[in-house]
Scaffold this active site. Structure first.
Site, PDB file in Angstrom:
ATOM      1  N   HIS A  53       0.843  -1.193   0.000  1.00  0.00           N
ATOM      2  CA  HIS A  53       0.000   0.000   0.000  1.00  0.00           C
ATOM      3  C   HIS A  53       0.882   1.248   0.000  1.00  0.00           C
ATOM      4  O   HIS A  53       1.840   1.338   0.753  1.00  0.00           O
ATOM      5  CB  HIS A  53      -0.900  -0.009   1.241  1.00  0.00           C
ATOM      6  CG  HIS A  53      -1.635   1.265   1.464  1.00  0.00           C
ATOM      7  ND1 HIS A  53      -1.415   2.079   2.557  1.00  0.00           N
ATOM      8  CD2 HIS A  53      -2.602   1.885   0.723  1.00  0.00           C
ATOM      9  CE1 HIS A  53      -2.201   3.129   2.492  1.00  0.00           C
ATOM     10  NE2 HIS A  53      -2.934   3.042   1.390  1.00  0.00           N
ATOM     11  N   HIS A  99       1.458  11.732  -1.852  1.00  0.00           N
ATOM     12  CA  HIS A  99       0.587  11.213  -0.800  1.00  0.00           C
ATOM     13  C   HIS A  99      -0.406  12.304  -0.409  1.00  0.00           C
ATOM     14  O   HIS A  99      -0.046  13.258   0.280  1.00  0.00           O
ATOM     15  CB  HIS A  99       1.429  10.800   0.403  1.00  0.00           C
ATOM     16  CG  HIS A  99       0.705   9.935   1.391  1.00  0.00           C
ATOM     17  ND1 HIS A  99      -0.482  10.301   1.969  1.00  0.00           N
ATOM     18  CD2 HIS A  99       1.001   8.707   1.893  1.00  0.00           C
ATOM     19  CE1 HIS A  99      -0.885   9.350   2.788  1.00  0.00           C
ATOM     20  NE2 HIS A  99      -0.002   8.366   2.760  1.00  0.00           N
TER      21      HIS A  99
END
Length: 307
Positions: A53, A99
């Protein structure tokens, strides 16, 4: 039927047909596929992959999800890589690995990430790798296609014979390796196979469980996305990464990674996979994890595949 190690739950990897369970092919030439001979005659949709992930966000900071870089993840046995993409704040023509925001965490251009994976595939001819990309800024699919092409990796990309491909019609890993088409690519939003035929719509093929989980027991395996979807006919992605809530902001629970990524035991990969199997009748196809070098994710992957 596969038994999940450390539990009493039987995981039915494939209930549709014996061909789906294992479909030998005359064209299979590789002796091992993704490190195991057993995978060569299994269809892609009948294998459980432990996935990384936010695979590109590497380091010790709170917003970073992995400890080791992409090449090291692949070398340890990870074959499913998930990553977030956004437009670069410096050059809007560049797709960047960021992110949530490129101001928070910027891991560089998507093209460089793809070049790293291409080089690894070049050096490892008996491996099938999957990429799952998110499209946080709704970048047009043609820009993704151009980036893949310019990196050189698109030559490896698998194109289904029809779209969407039935869960029972995926080729074996051996067939994919023999054909040279051993990179599978999914995009969460914005895929259009009439424009870029090798990037598949994630939610035409998968359901996902909820992310942002803060309960270390992982007591739930309900379908979160796509809304209202049924498991029948879909592969399943389990988001098995733990967050902690700090003043309303969720960050990866790095300190719990050994327990979260354990193969068996309370709150482990095996325990949540067994919960999901009890609901849907088969093991998850993908289990996404943070800090894949912690715990024992490869043992969990072997257990879920009956190895």
């Amino acid at each position: 039927m596969l038994a999940v190690s450390g539990t009493d739950t039987l995981v039915q990897r494939a209930s549709q047909s014996s061909a789906y369970m294992s479909s030998p092919s005359m064209s299979t030439r590789a002796a091992t596929c993704n490190g195991h001979s057993e995978y060569c005659t299994r269809s892609y949709s009948n294998i459980t992959f432990i996935g990384s992930h936010d695979s590109a966000f590497v380091g010790p900071l709170p917003q970073q999800n992995q400890n080791i870089d992409i090449e090291a993840q692949l070398d340890m046995g990870i074959r499913y890589l998930q990553v977030q993409t956004h437009r670069s704040v410096i050059d809007e023509n560049v797709i960047e690995l960021c992110h949530t925001s490129c101001l928070l965490e910027d891991a560089g251009p998507l093209k460089e990430y793809l070049e790293t994976i291409k080089n690894w595939l070049d050096a490892n001819p008996n491996e099938v790798v999957t990429l799952l990309l998110t499209n946080g800024d709704s970048v047009p699919i043609t820009e993704f296609g151009d980036t893949f092409s310019s990196s050189g990796i698109s030559n490896y990309a698998y194109v289904p014979s029809e779209n969407p491909l039935s869960i029972t019609d995926w080729p074996t890993l051996g067939d994919m390796i023999s054909s040279g088409k051993r990179l599978v690519v999914f995009l969460d939003y914005g895929a259009d196979t009439t424009k870029v035929n090798f990037i598949q719509d994630e939610f035409a093929y998968y359901f996902e469980t909820a992310y942002g989980v803060t309960d270390a027991s992982f007591p739930n395996c309900s379908i979160d996305r796509p809304s209202g979807a049924a498991a029948t006919g879909r592969m399943g992605i389990v988001n098995h990464f733990l967050d902690v809530d700090v003043l309303g902001i969720k960050i990866p629970a790095r300190h719990e990674a050994d327990n979260t990524n354990a193969a068996t035991g309370p709150g482990s990969i095996g325990a949540q996979a067994a919960l999901c199997a009890g609901l849907y009748g088969y093991a998850p196809n993908v289990v996404l994890a943070d800090f894949v070098d912690k715990g024992d994710v490869i043992t969990a992957q072997k257990n879920l595949n009956g190895l």
